[in-house]
Design a protein around this motif. Structure first.
Motif, mmCIF file in Angstrom:
data_model
loop_
_atom_site.group_PDB
_atom_site.id
_atom_site.type_symbol
_atom_site.label_atom_id
_atom_site.label_comp_id
_atom_site.label_asym_id
_atom_site.label_seq_id
_atom_site.Cartn_x
_atom_site.Cartn_y
_atom_site.Cartn_z
ATOM 1 N N GLN A 1 0.806 -1.218 0.000
ATOM 2 C CA GLN A 1 0.000 0.000 0.000
ATOM 3 C C GLN A 1 0.839 1.267 0.000
ATOM 4 O O GLN A 1 0.440 2.301 0.539
ATOM 5 C CB GLN A 1 -0.986 -0.019 1.166
ATOM 6 C CG GLN A 1 -1.960 -1.169 1.064
ATOM 7 C CD GLN A 1 -2.931 -1.221 2.218
ATOM 8 O OE1 GLN A 1 -2.762 -0.551 3.235
ATOM 9 N NE2 GLN A 1 -3.974 -2.010 2.061
ATOM 10 N N THR B 1 -4.899 2.273 -8.617
ATOM 11 C CA THR B 1 -5.868 3.085 -9.354
ATOM 12 C C THR B 1 -5.415 4.532 -9.528
ATOM 13 O O THR B 1 -6.024 5.264 -10.308
ATOM 14 C CB THR B 1 -7.245 3.054 -8.658
ATOM 15 O OG1 THR B 1 -7.080 3.476 -7.297
ATOM 16 C CG2 THR B 1 -7.843 1.658 -8.710
ATOM 17 N N GLU B 2 -4.371 4.933 -8.831
ATOM 18 C CA GLU B 2 -3.840 6.287 -9.019
ATOM 19 C C GLU B 2 -2.862 6.368 -10.189
ATOM 20 O O GLU B 2 -2.478 7.456 -10.599
ATOM 21 C CB GLU B 2 -3.183 6.787 -7.738
ATOM 22 C CG GLU B 2 -4.187 7.108 -6.648
ATOM 23 C CD GLU B 2 -3.558 7.699 -5.408
ATOM 24 O OE1 GLU B 2 -2.315 7.743 -5.314
ATOM 25 O OE2 GLU B 2 -4.316 8.122 -4.521
ATOM 26 N N LEU B 3 -2.467 5.209 -10.689
ATOM 27 C CA LEU B 3 -1.616 5.204 -11.881
ATOM 28 C C LEU B 3 -2.454 5.623 -13.080
ATOM 29 O O LEU B 3 -3.671 5.403 -13.102
ATOM 30 C CB LEU B 3 -1.047 3.797 -12.116
ATOM 31 C CG LEU B 3 -0.077 3.273 -11.061
ATOM 32 C CD1 LEU B 3 0.202 1.789 -11.304
ATOM 33 C CD2 LEU B 3 1.206 4.065 -11.091
ATOM 34 N N ILE C 1 -0.932 3.197 -4.833
ATOM 35 C CA ILE C 1 -2.322 2.825 -5.076
ATOM 36 C C ILE C 1 -2.488 2.632 -6.573
ATOM 37 O O ILE C 1 -2.303 3.569 -7.356
ATOM 38 C CB ILE C 1 -3.285 3.895 -4.530
ATOM 39 C CG1 ILE C 1 -3.075 4.049 -3.016
ATOM 40 C CG2 ILE C 1 -4.733 3.536 -4.856
ATOM 41 C CD1 ILE C 1 -3.795 5.221 -2.405
ATOM 42 N N GLU D 1 -4.428 5.477 -16.461
ATOM 43 C CA GLU D 1 -5.199 4.343 -16.990
ATOM 44 C C GLU D 1 -4.397 3.516 -17.991
ATOM 45 O O GLU D 1 -4.500 2.288 -18.002
ATOM 46 C CB GLU D 1 -6.502 4.830 -17.618
ATOM 47 C CG GLU D 1 -7.504 5.304 -16.589
ATOM 48 C CD GLU D 1 -8.823 5.721 -17.199
ATOM 49 O OE1 GLU D 1 -9.136 5.298 -18.333
ATOM 50 O OE2 GLU D 1 -9.545 6.486 -16.536
ATOM 51 N N GLN E 1 -2.099 1.311 -16.013
ATOM 52 C CA GLN E 1 -2.872 0.225 -15.411
ATOM 53 C C GLN E 1 -3.180 -0.854 -16.444
ATOM 54 O O GLN E 1 -3.009 -2.049 -16.168
ATOM 55 C CB GLN E 1 -4.195 0.752 -14.841
ATOM 56 C CG GLN E 1 -4.063 1.646 -13.641
ATOM 57 C CD GLN E 1 -5.411 2.168 -13.185
ATOM 58 O OE1 GLN E 1 -6.388 1.420 -13.149
ATOM 59 N NE2 GLN E 1 -5.467 3.444 -12.839
#
Length: 85
Positions: free
Chosen positions: A46, A51-53, A49, A55, A58
């Motif tokens: 952790q 989802t903070e990368l 995060i 898109e 990801q």
């Protein structure tokens, strides 16, 4: 040809640069795997995060993870599912 001949020096320099490029290229795939594992570790702890990368990042990481899973499944045809036996 003498060791200090301009043509020989130019050839040796070009050859040295080519070998250095090849050595870097040879390690690229290994470094990509290191980065994949590092991202996984940072997400698991952790520190990062997922989802903070961005898109696109990801999507690329998920696609690579899926490809590795698919490859592992192909390399290991034995399934640990007792219902099959």
């Amino acid at each position: 040809m003498a060791a200090d001949h301009p043509e020989w020096l130019a050839y040796a320099k070009a050859r040295s640069e080519q070998e250095a490029r090849q050595a870097l290229s040879d390690t690229d795939s290994e470094m990509v795997r290191v980065i994949d594992d590092l991202v996984d570790l940072l997400v698991a702890k952790q520190v990062l995060i997922f989802t903070e990368l961005p898109e696109r990042v990801q999507a690329k990481l998920l696609a690579r993870k899926q490809l590795r899973n698919d490859m592992n499944a192909l390399q290991s045809p034995m399934v640990d599912d007792e219902a099959l036996f």
